[in-house]
Scaffold this motif. Structure first.
Motif, PDB file in Angstrom:
ATOM      1  N   ASN A  53       0.821  -1.209   0.000  1.00 12.45           N
ATOM      2  CA  ASN A  53       0.000   0.000   0.000  1.00 12.45           C
ATOM      3  C   ASN A  53       0.858   1.263   0.000  1.00 12.45           C
ATOM      4  O   ASN A  53       0.606   2.198  -0.766  1.00 12.45           O
ATOM      5  N   LYS A  54       1.862   1.293   0.858  1.00  7.13           N
ATOM      6  CA  LYS A  54       2.712   2.481   0.992  1.00  7.13           C
ATOM      7  C   LYS A  54       3.446   2.777  -0.316  1.00  7.13           C
ATOM      8  O   LYS A  54       3.483   3.913  -0.794  1.00  7.13           O
ATOM      9  N   ILE A  55       4.016   1.729  -0.910  1.00  6.35           N
ATOM     10  CA  ILE A  55       4.787   1.913  -2.146  1.00  6.35           C
ATOM     11  C   ILE A  55       3.854   2.248  -3.307  1.00  6.35           C
ATOM     12  O   ILE A  55       4.177   3.100  -4.136  1.00  6.35           O
ATOM     13  N   SER A  56       2.695   1.621  -3.361  1.00  4.71           N
ATOM     14  CA  SER A  56       1.736   1.918  -4.434  1.00  4.71           C
ATOM     15  C   SER A  56       1.264   3.364  -4.404  1.00  4.71           C
ATOM     16  O   SER A  56       1.068   3.982  -5.448  1.00  4.71           O
ATOM     17  N   ARG A  57       1.086   3.906  -3.193  1.00  4.50           N
ATOM     18  CA  ARG A  57       0.681   5.319  -3.066  1.00  4.50           C
ATOM     19  C   ARG A  57       1.819   6.247  -3.469  1.00  4.50           C
ATOM     20  O   ARG A  57       1.579   7.327  -3.998  1.00  4.50           O
ATOM     21  N   GLY A  58       3.051   5.844  -3.163  1.00  4.63           N
ATOM     22  CA  GLY A  58       4.199   6.670  -3.498  1.00  4.63           C
ATOM     23  C   GLY A  58       4.445   7.798  -2.518  1.00  4.63           C
ATOM     24  O   GLY A  58       5.394   8.553  -2.680  1.00  4.63           O
ATOM     25  N   GLY A  59       3.642   7.934  -1.501  1.00  6.11           N
ATOM     26  CA  GLY A  59       3.782   9.046  -0.568  1.00  6.11           C
ATOM     27  C   GLY A  59       4.641   8.706   0.633  1.00  6.11           C
ATOM     28  O   GLY A  59       4.205   8.846   1.762  1.00  6.11           O
ATOM     29  N   PHE A  60       5.836   8.238   0.397  1.00  2.00           N
ATOM     30  CA  PHE A  60       6.735   7.887   1.496  1.00  2.00           C
ATOM     31  C   PHE A  60       7.896   8.867   1.538  1.00  2.00           C
ATOM     32  O   PHE A  60       8.152   9.589   0.585  1.00  2.00           O
ATOM     33  N   SER A  61       8.584   8.868   2.667  1.00  2.00           N
ATOM     34  CA  SER A  61       9.675   9.825   2.865  1.00  2.00           C
ATOM     35  C   SER A  61      10.943   9.389   2.123  1.00  2.00           C
ATOM     36  O   SER A  61      11.099   8.218   1.758  1.00  2.00           O
ATOM     37  N   ALA A  62      11.833  10.340   1.962  1.00  3.76           N
ATOM     38  CA  ALA A  62      13.146  10.037   1.382  1.00  3.76           C
ATOM     39  C   ALA A  62      13.889   9.064   2.289  1.00  3.76           C
ATOM     40  O   ALA A  62      14.589   8.162   1.808  1.00  3.76           O
ATOM     41  N   ALA A  63      13.707   9.209   3.591  1.00  4.23           N
ATOM     42  CA  ALA A  63      14.362   8.307   4.545  1.00  4.23           C
ATOM     43  C   ALA A  63      13.893   6.867   4.316  1.00  4.23           C
ATOM     44  O   ALA A  63      14.704   5.935   4.318  1.00  4.23           O
ATOM     45  N   PHE A  64      12.590   6.674   4.096  1.00  8.39           N
ATOM     46  CA  PHE A  64      12.053   5.338   3.844  1.00  8.39           C
ATOM     47  C   PHE A  64      12.614   4.781   2.538  1.00  8.39           C
ATOM     48  O   PHE A  64      12.974   3.605   2.460  1.00  8.39           O
ATOM     49  N   LEU A  65      12.690   5.617   1.514  1.00 10.74           N
ATOM     50  CA  LEU A  65      13.245   5.190   0.228  1.00 10.74           C
ATOM     51  C   LEU A  65      14.678   4.702   0.401  1.00 10.74           C
ATOM     52  O   LEU A  65      15.036   3.609  -0.053  1.00 10.74           O
ATOM     53  N   ILE A  66      15.500   5.483   1.076  1.00  9.98           N
ATOM     54  CA  ILE A  66      16.903   5.111   1.281  1.00  9.98           C
ATOM     55  C   ILE A  66      17.003   3.849   2.131  1.00  9.98           C
ATOM     56  O   ILE A  66      17.812   2.961   1.837  1.00  9.98           O
ATOM     57  N   LEU A  67      16.188   3.753   3.162  1.00 17.52           N
ATOM     58  CA  LEU A  67      16.178   2.567   4.009  1.00 17.52           C
ATOM     59  C   LEU A  67      15.885   1.316   3.184  1.00 17.52           C
ATOM     60  O   LEU A  67      16.572   0.301   3.298  1.00 17.52           O
ATOM     61  N   CYS A  68      14.882   1.390   2.341  1.00 18.99           N
ATOM     62  CA  CYS A  68      14.521   0.242   1.493  1.00 18.99           C
ATOM     63  C   CYS A  68      15.644  -0.095   0.524  1.00 18.99           C
ATOM     64  O   CYS A  68      16.007  -1.270   0.366  1.00 18.99           O
ATOM     65  N   LEU A  69      16.194   0.929  -0.118  1.00 17.79           N
ATOM     66  CA  LEU A  69      17.254   0.695  -1.099  1.00 17.79           C
ATOM     67  C   LEU A  69      18.485   0.069  -0.440  1.00 17.79           C
ATOM     68  O   LEU A  69      19.064  -0.878  -0.978  1.00 17.79           O
ATOM     69  N   GLU A  70      18.872   0.575   0.715  1.00 21.86           N
ATOM     70  CA  GLU A  70      20.013  -0.013   1.426  1.00 21.86           C
ATOM     71  C   GLU A  70      19.704  -1.438   1.868  1.00 21.86           C
ATOM     72  O   GLU A  70      20.574  -2.309   1.812  1.00 21.86           O
ATOM     73  N   SER A  71      18.475  -1.680   2.292  1.00 19.29           N
ATOM     74  CA  SER A  71      18.087  -3.004   2.779  1.00 19.29           C
ATOM     75  C   SER A  71      18.167  -4.065   1.684  1.00 19.29           C
ATOM     76  O   SER A  71      18.448  -5.231   1.972  1.00 19.29           O
ATOM     77  N   ILE A  72      17.932  -3.677   0.443  1.00 20.55           N
ATOM     78  CA  ILE A  72      17.990  -4.648  -0.655  1.00 20.55           C
ATOM     79  C   ILE A  72      19.359  -4.676  -1.329  1.00 20.55           C
ATOM     80  O   ILE A  72      19.557  -5.355  -2.323  1.00 20.55           O
ATOM     81  N   GLY A  73      20.290  -3.911  -0.775  1.00 17.17           N
ATOM     82  CA  GLY A  73      21.653  -3.935  -1.300  1.00 17.17           C
ATOM     83  C   GLY A  73      21.883  -3.056  -2.503  1.00 17.17           C
ATOM     84  O   GLY A  73      22.826  -3.266  -3.265  1.00 17.17           O
ATOM     85  N   CYS A  74      21.051  -2.057  -2.679  1.00 13.25           N
ATOM     86  CA  CYS A  74      21.192  -1.128  -3.802  1.00 13.25           C
ATOM     87  C   CYS A  74      22.140   0.001  -3.376  1.00 13.25           C
ATOM     88  O   CYS A  74      21.854   0.723  -2.427  1.00 13.25           O
ATOM     89  N   SER A  75      23.246   0.129  -4.058  1.00 20.37           N
ATOM     90  CA  SER A  75      24.206   1.174  -3.701  1.00 20.37           C
ATOM     91  C   SER A  75      24.348   2.243  -4.788  1.00 20.37           C
ATOM     92  O   SER A  75      24.902   3.292  -4.550  1.00 20.37           O
ATOM     93  N   ASP A  76      23.837   1.959  -5.976  1.00 19.28           N
ATOM     94  CA  ASP A  76      23.888   2.910  -7.090  1.00 19.28           C
ATOM     95  C   ASP A  76      22.499   3.076  -7.671  1.00 19.28           C
ATOM     96  O   ASP A  76      21.744   2.131  -7.784  1.00 19.28           O
ATOM     97  N   LEU A  77      22.195   4.324  -8.055  1.00 19.12           N
ATOM     98  CA  LEU A  77      20.926   4.617  -8.696  1.00 19.12           C
ATOM     99  C   LEU A  77      21.163   5.362  -9.996  1.00 19.12           C
ATOM    100  O   LEU A  77      22.084   6.162 -10.096  1.00 19.12           O
ATOM    101  N   ARG A  78      20.311   5.083 -10.948  1.00 19.32           N
ATOM    102  CA  ARG A  78      20.335   5.822 -12.212  1.00 19.32           C
ATOM    103  C   ARG A  78      19.013   6.550 -12.334  1.00 19.32           C
ATOM    104  O   ARG A  78      17.961   5.942 -12.350  1.00 19.32           O
ATOM    105  N   LEU A  79      19.106   7.872 -12.346  1.00 20.26           N
ATOM    106  CA  LEU A  79      17.873   8.672 -12.439  1.00 20.26           C
ATOM    107  C   LEU A  79      17.613   9.088 -13.868  1.00 20.26           C
ATOM    108  O   LEU A  79      18.506   9.325 -14.621  1.00 20.26           O
TER     109      LEU A  79
END
Length: 79
Positions: A53-79
């Motif tokens: 639900n949270k991800i589908s809405r997209g209304g999450f904080s930058a902190a949550f985004l970074i937490l999720c990305l670090e948790s899955i082992g993502c260290s690089d992003l391409r925007l």
């Protein structure tokens, strides 16, 4: 003044954040259930349904985004 939820710019960037996180989850082959387990290991209690639900809405904080990305082992992003 902070942007409102309905501000077109806010809507656009919430969609970008949502799509970025979904793409990284897919790229890493991580399900919402697995993400919930990874977050639990970091002291964050979220279940699969809440994450969906949270991800589908997209209304999450930058902190949550970074937490999720670090948790899955993502260290690089391409925007």
């Amino acid at each position: 003044m902070a942007p409102r939820k309905t501000d077109p710019v806010n809507v656009e960037y919430e969609a970008k954040a949502k799509n970025l996180l979904k793409a990284e989850l897919k790229r890493k082959g991580v399900t919402y259930a697995q993400l919930a387990e990874l977050l639990s290991g970091r002291g964050v209690q979220e279940n699969e349904r809440n994450l969906n639900n949270k991800i589908s809405r997209g209304g999450f904080s930058a902190a949550f985004l970074i937490l999720c990305l670090e948790s899955i082992g993502c260290s690089d992003l391409r925007l």
